[in-house]
Enzyme design. Structure first.
Site, PDB file in Angstrom:
ATOM      1  CD  GLU A  64      32.386  24.471  17.635  1.00 36.53           C
ATOM      2  OE1 GLU A  64      32.393  25.504  18.078  1.00 36.53           O
ATOM      3  OE2 GLU A  64      32.522  22.988  17.984  1.00 36.53           O
ATOM      4  CD  GLU A 120      35.886  23.714  23.123  1.00 35.74           C
ATOM      5  OE1 GLU A 120      35.971  24.081  24.298  1.00 35.74           O
ATOM      6  OE2 GLU A 120      35.227  24.063  22.179  1.00 35.74           O
ATOM      7  CG  ASN A 132      35.295  20.160  17.245  1.00 35.81           C
ATOM      8  OD1 ASN A 132      35.390  20.534  16.372  1.00 35.81           O
ATOM      9  ND2 ASN A 132      34.110  20.792  18.083  1.00 35.81           N
ATOM     10  CG  ASP A 137      31.603  32.071  15.002  1.00 33.86           C
ATOM     11  OD1 ASP A 137      32.734  32.005  15.358  1.00 33.86           O
ATOM     12  OD2 ASP A 137      30.800  31.586  15.759  1.00 33.86           O
ATOM     13  CG  HIS A 145      34.651  29.559  17.633  1.00 31.78           C
ATOM     14  ND1 HIS A 145      33.233  29.968  17.203  1.00 31.78           N
ATOM     15  CD2 HIS A 145      34.414  28.233  17.976  1.00 31.78           C
ATOM     16  CE1 HIS A 145      32.367  28.741  17.352  1.00 31.78           C
ATOM     17  NE2 HIS A 145      33.002  27.888  17.902  1.00 31.78           N
TER      18      HIS A 145
HETATM   19  O1  G3I Z   1      18.904  26.578  27.778  1.00 28.82           O
HETATM   20  C1  G3I Z   1      19.036  27.619  28.812  1.00 28.82           C
HETATM   21  C2  G3I Z   1      17.726  28.327  28.791  1.00 28.82           C
HETATM   22  O2  G3I Z   1      16.795  27.548  29.578  1.00 28.82           O
HETATM   23  C3  G3I Z   1      18.058  29.738  29.843  1.00 28.82           C
HETATM   24  O3  G3I Z   1      16.963  30.486  29.894  1.00 28.82           O
HETATM   25  C4  G3I Z   1      19.412  30.331  29.090  1.00 28.82           C
HETATM   26  C5  G3I Z   1      19.858  31.494  30.122  1.00 28.82           C
HETATM   27  O4  G3I Z   1      20.967  31.814  29.857  1.00 28.82           O
HETATM   28  O5  G3I Z   1      20.581  29.495  29.043  1.00 28.82           O
HETATM   29  C6  G3I Z   1      20.145  28.493  28.286  1.00 28.82           C
HETATM   30  O6  G3I Z   1      21.214  27.743  28.152  1.00 28.82           O
HETATM   31  C7  G3I Z   1      22.428  28.199  27.430  1.00 28.82           C
HETATM   32  C8  G3I Z   1      22.649  27.561  26.071  1.00 28.82           C
HETATM   33  O7  G3I Z   1      23.953  27.959  25.304  1.00 28.82           O
HETATM   34  C9  G3I Z   1      21.316  27.884  24.970  1.00 28.82           C
HETATM   35  O8  G3I Z   1      21.207  28.883  24.630  1.00 28.82           O
HETATM   36  C10 G3I Z   1      23.583  28.009  28.263  1.00 28.82           C
HETATM   37  O9  G3I Z   1      23.414  28.932  29.472  1.00 28.82           O
HETATM   38  C11 G3I Z   1      24.681  28.417  27.698  1.00 28.82           C
HETATM   39  O10 G3I Z   1      25.841  27.984  28.582  1.00 28.82           O
HETATM   40  C12 G3I Z   1      24.912  27.569  26.126  1.00 28.82           C
HETATM   41  O11 G3I Z   1      26.149  28.035  25.700  1.00 28.82           O
HETATM   42  C13 G3I Z   1      26.472  27.238  24.635  1.00 28.82           C
HETATM   43  C14 G3I Z   1      28.011  26.769  24.794  1.00 28.82           C
HETATM   44  O12 G3I Z   1      28.675  26.026  23.826  1.00 28.82           O
HETATM   45  C15 G3I Z   1      28.273  25.699  26.082  1.00 28.82           C
HETATM   46  O13 G3I Z   1      27.316  24.797  25.738  1.00 28.82           O
HETATM   47  C16 G3I Z   1      26.446  28.039  23.310  1.00 28.82           C
HETATM   48  O14 G3I Z   1      25.234  28.136  22.889  1.00 28.82           O
HETATM   49  C17 G3I Z   1      26.859  27.518  22.328  1.00 28.82           C
HETATM   50  O15 G3I Z   1      27.079  28.204  20.871  1.00 28.82           O
HETATM   51  C18 G3I Z   1      28.295  27.095  22.717  1.00 28.82           C
HETATM   52  O16 G3I Z   1      29.046  26.129  21.699  1.00 28.82           O
HETATM   53  C19 G3I Z   1      30.515  26.088  21.721  1.00 28.82           C
HETATM   54  C20 G3I Z   1      30.639  24.665  20.936  1.00 28.82           C
HETATM   55  O17 G3I Z   1      29.841  23.526  21.780  1.00 28.82           O
HETATM   56  C21 G3I Z   1      32.224  24.103  21.278  1.00 28.82           C
HETATM   57  N1  G3I Z   1      33.040  25.137  20.693  1.00 28.82           N
HETATM   58  C22 G3I Z   1      32.876  26.692  21.138  1.00 28.82           C
HETATM   59  C23 G3I Z   1      31.437  26.880  21.051  1.00 28.82           C
HETATM   60  C24 G3I Z   1      31.158  28.351  21.138  1.00 28.82           C
HETATM   61  O18 G3I Z   1      31.269  28.394  22.600  1.00 28.82           O
END
Ligand code: G3I
Length: 375
Positions: free
Chosen positions: A267, A154, A202, A269, A238
């Site tokens: 990715e 991105e 990506n 959905d 997405h």
């Molecule tokens: O691991 C912590 C957990 O300990 C805590 O309790 C919780 C509270 O909110 O947060 C947890 O971490 C979160 C993590 O996802 C796991 O669930 C982060 O806050 C959250 O920011 C993180 O979001 C991820 C996001 O990328 C940022 O990395 C999403 O799961 C994930 O689906 C999303 O994926 C991205 C791709 O990497 C790139 N393209 C877009 C896609 C969707 O946004």
């Protein structure tokens, strides 16, 4: 910890212990995809591997897995120079136990980085050394285990301009104002650490022909000309609005393939509007969703240059969308929250089967492309 599903599981016809449609495991996305030489994958969370249905469904339906978060910077280098591969290694172990490939995600991103990095006030020289060390260490750890990496994630905005990021120009690694030079540098270091890994750029909202995909196309063309080691482009897919589905996806894949790179749908959905009780607002949306999945699966399956079709998770039980939209959207994946296949699942299965019947030669061409790029 080993996560191994009984081999009989894949061939047995069973009904899930819940009310609803039985899942026929004699049918599977991975079997249909295999007839096309295509990888079919899902983003995964290793913390769920201990849930039997999660593990069973993943192993029986998919031949590729990508950690949703476990190989991101926050997970792999939570403190400077201190690497943690525990969660990522669990994905590799699961995949190896079930003959699946692992797609790595991601090495460099402008957001969602650990605080030590974003708030470290590093100089460009320091950042350059941090970036190099991260890429080399992570890729080396997964050498021969991760077959393809999203090296940079991105980097462009919707107008096709480079985003202002820590790596580019805030303060950057010493290549600020030099366009895609910092991206090229990331690819070179990744290639140095594992010359056999396929290296991808990506991005989202670049599936069809538009300003962003034009910028990506121009970058890939330039990289190929200058022998920067890029092997592919990931189109995230997405889709957050049923009324705004990208057109010209086939044309975009075709022009990238003509440059000699592979395309992965990385990715996918398709989010549905939800009501207050967490159900789709309109039941008919499930059919619209299925149609969209089917169309995109057909586009990928029919083009040999599209070598992987992946969804961002596979069960509505665990998807980033409800959290991200505060419950306004959801039910975006192929299986419902009880792991029952949705119309979208059947649409993808049918798309793969039809593509295999329509042009049996696609598989030869696709395997040729995959073989060639692994030389
Ligand atoms: O691991 C912590 C957990 O300990 C805590 O309790 C919780 C509270 O909110 O947060 C947890 O971490 C979160 C993590 O996802 C796991 O669930 C982060 O806050 C959250 O920011 C993180 O979001 C991820 C996001 O990328 C940022 O990395 C999403 O799961 C994930 O689906 C999303 O994926 C991205 C791709 O990497 C790139 N393209 C877009 C896609 C969707 O946004």
């Amino acid at each position: 910890m080993r996560f191994k599903i009984s081999p009989n599981f894949l061939t047995v016809l069973i009904a899930l212990p819940i009310v609803g449609q039985p899942v026929c495991f004699a049918q599977s996305l991975r079997k249909e995809a295999q007839k096309l030489g295509l990888l079919v994958g899902a983003a995964v969370d290793p913390a769920r591997f201990s849930e039997p249905l999660y593990a069973e469904m993943l192993a029986s339906q998919f031949n590729m897995a990508e950690p949703e978060n476990a190989m991101k910077w926050q997970a792999t280098e939570p403190a400077r120079g201190q690497f943690n591969f525990t969660a990522g290694d669990q994905v590799v172990e699961f995949a190896e136990a079930h003959q699946m490939k692992v797609r790595g995600h991601n090495l460099l991103w402008g957001v969602f980085n650990p605080a030590w990095l974003t708030e470290g006030h590093f100089t460009p020289d320091e950042l350059r050394s941090i970036m190099k060390n991260h890429i080399i260490t992570v890729v080396s750890h997964y050498r021969a285990k991760v077959f393809a990496w999203d090296v940079v994630n991105e980097a462009f905005d919707r107008n096709g301009q480079l985003k202002h990021t820590l790596w580019y120009d805030r303060p950057g690694i010493g290549l600020a104002g030099q366009g895609t030079a910092y991206i090229a540098q990331a690819f070179r270091w990744a290639h140095q650490a594992d010359p056999k890994a396929l290296l991808f750029y990506n991005d989202y909202a670049a599936e069809g022909l538009n300003a962003k995909s034009d910028a990506i196309y121009a970058m890939v063309k330039d990289f190929k000309r200058r022998h920067v080691p890029i092997d592919g482009v990931g189109l995230q897919m997405h889709l957050m609005d049923l009324n705004q589905i990208p057109t010209s996806v086939a044309a975009n894949i075709a022009r990238l393939a003509a440059l000699g790179v592979q395309v992965h749908i990385t990715e996918m959905d398709v989010a549905l509007p939800m009501n207050a009780s967490g159900k789709p607002l309109h039941r008919a949306d499930l059919s619209r969703q299925a149609k969209i999945y089917g169309e995109m699966a057909t586009i990928c399956a029919e083009q040999p240059g599209c070598t992987a079709f992946q969804t961002w998770g596979f069960t509505d039980k665990y998807s980033w969308i409800p959290h991200y939209t505060r419950g306004e959207k959801g039910d975006a994946l192929l299986f419902d929250a009880n792991y029952r296949p949705k119309p979208a699942y059947r649409a993808v299965l049918k798309a793969f089967a039809q593509a295999a019947r329509k042009n049996p030669k696609t598989i030869e061409r696709r395997l040729e492309i995959e073989h060639h790029s692994l030389q």
